[in-house]
Design an enzyme around this catalytic site. Structure first.
Site, PDB file in Angstrom:
ATOM      1  N   ARG A  66       0.417   5.382   0.190  1.00 10.90           N
ATOM      2  CA  ARG A  66       0.069   6.651   0.829  1.00 10.90           C
ATOM      3  C   ARG A  66      -1.024   6.446   1.873  1.00 10.90           C
ATOM      4  NH1 ARG A  66      -3.133  11.756  -1.203  1.00 10.90           N
ATOM      5  NH2 ARG A  66      -2.302  13.376   0.156  1.00 10.90           N
ATOM      6  N   VAL A  74      -2.526   9.436  11.841  1.00 14.12           N
ATOM      7  CA  VAL A  74      -3.633  10.075  12.555  1.00 14.12           C
ATOM      8  C   VAL A  74      -4.197   9.083  13.573  1.00 14.12           C
ATOM      9  CG1 VAL A  74      -5.848  11.255  12.277  1.00 14.12           C
ATOM     10  CG2 VAL A  74      -4.090  11.462  10.492  1.00 14.12           C
ATOM     11  N   GLY A  76      -2.653   6.663  15.124  1.00 11.65           N
ATOM     12  CA  GLY A  76      -2.114   5.300  15.060  1.00 11.65           C
ATOM     13  C   GLY A  76      -2.775   4.491  13.948  1.00 11.65           C
ATOM     14  N   ASP A  78      -5.108   2.314  12.861  1.00 13.02           N
ATOM     15  CA  ASP A  78      -6.338   1.732  13.387  1.00 13.02           C
ATOM     16  C   ASP A  78      -7.433   1.648  12.340  1.00 13.02           C
ATOM     17  OD1 ASP A  78      -6.945   4.363  13.030  1.00 13.02           O
ATOM     18  OD2 ASP A  78      -7.269   4.828  15.138  1.00 13.02           O
ATOM     19  N   SER A  80      -8.709   3.934  10.659  1.00  9.39           N
ATOM     20  CA  SER A  80      -9.652   5.066  10.697  1.00  9.39           C
ATOM     21  C   SER A  80      -9.812   5.737   9.335  1.00  9.39           C
ATOM     22  CB  SER A  80      -9.195   6.091  11.736  1.00  9.39           C
ATOM     23  OG  SER A  80      -7.881   6.525  11.442  1.00  9.39           O
ATOM     24  N   PRO A 168       1.409  15.827   7.258  1.00 10.79           N
ATOM     25  CA  PRO A 168       2.333  16.914   6.928  1.00 10.79           C
ATOM     26  C   PRO A 168       1.709  17.966   6.013  1.00 10.79           C
ATOM     27  CG  PRO A 168       2.908  14.915   5.708  1.00 10.79           C
ATOM     28  CD  PRO A 168       1.833  14.539   6.682  1.00 10.79           C
ATOM     29  N   HIS A 199       7.966   8.577  -2.398  1.00  9.36           N
ATOM     30  CA  HIS A 199       7.526   9.369  -3.547  1.00  9.36           C
ATOM     31  C   HIS A 199       8.144   8.883  -4.859  1.00  9.36           C
ATOM     32  CE1 HIS A 199       6.060  12.994  -0.912  1.00  9.36           C
ATOM     33  NE2 HIS A 199       5.262  11.943  -0.846  1.00  9.36           N
ATOM     34  N   THR A 200       8.775   7.742  -4.832  1.00  8.39           N
ATOM     35  CA  THR A 200       9.149   7.053  -6.073  1.00  8.39           C
ATOM     36  C   THR A 200       7.907   6.480  -6.756  1.00  8.39           C
ATOM     37  OG1 THR A 200      10.528   5.334  -7.068  1.00  8.39           O
ATOM     38  CG2 THR A 200       9.625   4.825  -4.893  1.00  8.39           C
ATOM     39  N   THR A 253       9.381   7.242 -13.156  1.00 10.74           N
ATOM     40  CA  THR A 253       8.921   5.843 -13.170  1.00 10.74           C
ATOM     41  C   THR A 253       7.963   5.633 -11.995  1.00 10.74           C
ATOM     42  OG1 THR A 253      10.881   5.268 -11.868  1.00 10.74           O
ATOM     43  CG2 THR A 253      11.036   4.918 -14.243  1.00 10.74           C
ATOM     44  N   ASP A 258      11.959   2.411  -7.382  1.00 11.85           N
ATOM     45  CA  ASP A 258      13.389   2.480  -7.715  1.00 11.85           C
ATOM     46  C   ASP A 258      13.979   3.771  -7.143  1.00 11.85           C
ATOM     47  OD1 ASP A 258      12.300   4.473  -9.259  1.00 11.85           O
ATOM     48  OD2 ASP A 258      12.599   3.431 -11.168  1.00 11.85           O
TER      49      ASP A 258
HETATM   50  C1  HEM Z   1       6.825  14.131   5.006  1.00 15.22           C
HETATM   51  C2  HEM Z   1       6.367  14.873   4.122  1.00 15.22           C
HETATM   52  C3  HEM Z   1       5.409  14.479   3.035  1.00 15.22           C
HETATM   53  C4  HEM Z   1       4.693  15.361   2.310  1.00 15.22           C
HETATM   54  C5  HEM Z   1       4.705  16.880   2.439  1.00 15.22           C
HETATM   55  C6  HEM Z   1       3.914  14.605   1.372  1.00 15.22           C
HETATM   56  C7  HEM Z   1       3.027  15.154   0.471  1.00 15.22           C
HETATM   57  C8  HEM Z   1       2.402  14.472  -0.541  1.00 15.22           C
HETATM   58  C9  HEM Z   1       1.539  15.059  -1.518  1.00 15.22           C
HETATM   59  C10 HEM Z   1       1.121  16.521  -1.577  1.00 15.22           C
HETATM   60  C11 HEM Z   1       1.152  14.086  -2.384  1.00 15.22           C
HETATM   61  C12 HEM Z   1       0.229  14.240  -3.595  1.00 15.22           C
HETATM   62  C13 HEM Z   1      -1.196  13.853  -3.259  1.00 15.22           C
HETATM   63  C14 HEM Z   1      -2.110  14.087  -4.444  1.00 15.22           C
HETATM   64  O1  HEM Z   1      -2.114  15.212  -4.970  1.00 15.22           O
HETATM   65  O2  HEM Z   1      -2.839  13.155  -4.863  1.00 15.22           O
HETATM   66  C15 HEM Z   1       1.793  12.873  -1.956  1.00 15.22           C
HETATM   67  C16 HEM Z   1       1.658  11.670  -2.589  1.00 15.22           C
HETATM   68  C17 HEM Z   1       2.198  10.484  -2.106  1.00 15.22           C
HETATM   69  N1  HEM Z   1       2.836  10.318  -0.906  1.00 15.22           N
HETATM   70 FE1  HEM Z   1       3.550  11.778   0.286  1.00 15.22          FE
HETATM   71  N2  HEM Z   1       4.164  13.281   1.525  1.00 15.22           N
HETATM   72  C18 HEM Z   1       5.067  13.141   2.543  1.00 15.22           C
HETATM   73  C19 HEM Z   1       5.543  11.944   3.056  1.00 15.22           C
HETATM   74  C20 HEM Z   1       5.187  10.702   2.600  1.00 15.22           C
HETATM   75  C21 HEM Z   1       5.569   9.453   3.247  1.00 15.22           C
HETATM   76  C22 HEM Z   1       6.390   9.312   4.532  1.00 15.22           C
HETATM   77  C23 HEM Z   1       5.063   8.471   2.501  1.00 15.22           C
HETATM   78  C24 HEM Z   1       5.209   7.034   2.835  1.00 15.22           C
HETATM   79  C25 HEM Z   1       4.356   6.157   2.662  1.00 15.22           C
HETATM   80  C26 HEM Z   1       4.366   9.082   1.358  1.00 15.22           C
HETATM   81  C27 HEM Z   1       3.767   8.397   0.317  1.00 15.22           C
HETATM   82  C28 HEM Z   1       3.157   8.993  -0.776  1.00 15.22           C
HETATM   83  C29 HEM Z   1       2.733   8.266  -1.981  1.00 15.22           C
HETATM   84  C30 HEM Z   1       2.954   6.794  -2.280  1.00 15.22           C
HETATM   85  C31 HEM Z   1       2.122   9.214  -2.813  1.00 15.22           C
HETATM   86  C32 HEM Z   1       1.459   8.952  -4.184  1.00 15.22           C
HETATM   87  C33 HEM Z   1      -0.020   8.701  -3.973  1.00 15.22           C
HETATM   88  C34 HEM Z   1      -0.814   8.392  -5.238  1.00 15.22           C
HETATM   89  O3  HEM Z   1      -0.270   8.383  -6.343  1.00 15.22           O
HETATM   90  O4  HEM Z   1      -2.032   8.152  -5.095  1.00 15.22           O
HETATM   91  N3  HEM Z   1       4.455  10.437   1.478  1.00 15.22           N
HETATM   92  N4  HEM Z   1       2.530  13.122  -0.822  1.00 15.22           N
END
Ligand code: HEM
Ligand SMILES: *[C@@H]1O[C@H](CO)[C@@H](O)[C@H](O)[C@H]1NC(C)=O
Ligand SMILES: *[C@@H]1O[C@H](CO)[C@@H](O)[C@H](O)[C@H]1NC(C)=O
Ligand SMILES: *[C@@H]1O[C@H](CO)[C@@H](O)[C@H](O)[C@H]1NC(C)=O
Length: 317
Positions: A66, A74, A76, A78, A80, A168, A199-200, A253, A258
């Site tokens: 994430r 934000v 690029g 970099d 930040s 987003p 989000h896996t 998981t 996966d």
């Molecule tokens: C495009 C729409 C997206 C939305 C609305 C979104 C929103 C969110 C939100 C709300 C969380 C929970 C944060 C928290 O409460 O700690 C989350 C977690 C996460 N997002 Fe996204 N996300 C998006 C796209 C992406 C993309 C493209 C990636 C690619 C890397 C990504 C990777 C992750 C990961 C790995 C988590 C888990 C983080 C953790 O467990 O610390 N997300 N996302």
């Protein structure tokens, strides 16, 4: 840079490499052998460190994946998002509520220290973060992504406002996501579904679900998901104490890269608004079904997208 302003997700993220230009160099000044002569051990140091951090805290992989997304979105890629500088006059990038839940940034600091000991002042934090994120995917069981390097760090964080605009909204709907991804960035709906497969890994706090649950967002939940939403509301009451502390795994998981994210969504258990909507909407449900099937189809689309998609987010130059 000016193109980025006002658009959500333009940069997407760094794992999405640029296409090759003349002489096999990526078109934006990055290259696959950037540190081969100056710091040949960089990839090994990052990989060993990520293995060590992940075995102590298996949530590290999700956190770092994430983190790279939020860095690159934000201004690029970099570095930040790693900066903590505070200004008296205005709020900085990390003050944006969109960065709520960002964790484990210290991992990149610690890897940077090791790399400084081996090859001082050569490797950017932005590159370390990109490498750490690709290792996170591989360590969690996902594909190994080949990434070009050579990004430069910024010394000043972007503003809170840039983060508010560039990241987003938790309640973004499919119509809006399609508009931004397909029309403005030119990626397909299948690719959009594949990157959301990030989000896996990991968790969301109640905070990420509030608009969806309490209808500040625009997507209403269909009856088929009423029970699930009732349960979510019970655990995350409006105005409740748990908004910033209670977590849900994003799929069953959360430490394995996966396709359970898709299976979970098709079962009506998608967490974040777009996760749930894409799993049920006629425009995307068949893509989710393909990705949910046994095998590596999701992983292969994720990989080829990451390696072939053109991004302008090369660096802070
Ligand atoms: C495009 C729409 C997206 C939305 C609305 C979104 C929103 C969110 C939100 C709300 C969380 C929970 C944060 C928290 O409460 O700690 C989350 C977690 C996460 N997002 Fe996204 N996300 C998006 C796209 C992406 C993309 C493209 C990636 C690619 C890397 C990504 C990777 C992750 C990961 C790995 C988590 C888990 C983080 C953790 O467990 O610390 N997300 N996302
Ligand atoms: C990892 O995340 C889970 C929530 O999914 C949490 O219960 C656990 O305490 C976290 N582990 C560490 C070491 O932070
Ligand atoms: C809904 O929007 C209002 C006004 O913008 C805001 O005060 C409130 O906190 C939002 N509710 C949730 C659950 O986010
Ligand atoms: C999707 O969200 C946009 C705002 O981002 C809103 O204008 C639009 O009405 C929403 N569409 C649907 C179908 O809910």
């Amino acid at each position: 840079m000016d193109l980025v302003v006002g658009l959500v997700f333009l940069a997407i993220f760094a794992l999405f490499s640029p296409p090759l230009g003349a002489k096999g160099l990526p078109a934006n000044g990055l290259s696959y052998d950037y540190y081969h002569k100056t710091c040949p051990q960089v990839e090994k140091i990052v990989r060993d460190s990520m293995n060590a951090f992940s075995s102590v805290d298996p949530n590290t992989t999700a956190a770092i994946l994430r983190l790279v997304f939020h860095d690159c979105q934000v201004g690029g890629c970099d570095g930040s998002v790693l900066l903590n500088i505070k200004y008296p006059q205005h709020q900085a990038e990390m003050d944006s509520p969109k960065n709520f839940g960002i964790r484990r940034r210290e991992v990149i600091d610690e890897i940077k220290s090791k790399i400084e000991a081996a090859c001082p002042q050569l490797v950017s934090c932005a590159d370390i973060l990109v490498l750490a994120a690709r290792d996170a995917v591989a360590i969690a069981g996902g594909p190994t992504i080949n990434v070009p390097l050579g990004r430069r760090d910024t010394t000043v964080p972007h503003s809170r406002q840039e983060a508010d605009v560039g990241l987003p909204r938790n309640e973004v709907n499919l119509t809006k996501a399609t508009q931004v991804f397909s029309q403005e960035v030119g990626i397909t709906l299948e690719e959009t579904a594949a990157i959301l497969g990030a989000h896996t890994l990991g968790v969301t706090h109640c905070d990420g679900l509030m608009e969806r649950l309490y209808q500040n967002g625009t997507v209403l939940t269909p009856r088929s998901e009423a029970e699930f939403v009732k349960y979510l509301k019970k655990v995350c009451p409006e105005g409740g104490q748990g908004r910033f502390t209670t977590t849900f795994n994003l799929d069953p998981t959360p430490r394995t890269f996966d396709n359970k994210y898709y299976v979970n969504g098709l079962n009506g258990h998608g967490l974040i608004a777009l996760d749930a909507e894409m799993a049920r909407d006629p425009r995307s449900v068949n893509i989710f079904k393909k990705f949910a099937r046994p095998g590596c189809f999701f992983q292969s689309v994720f990989l080829s997208f990451c390696e072939n998609y053109y991004v302008r987010c090369a660096d802070g130059r």
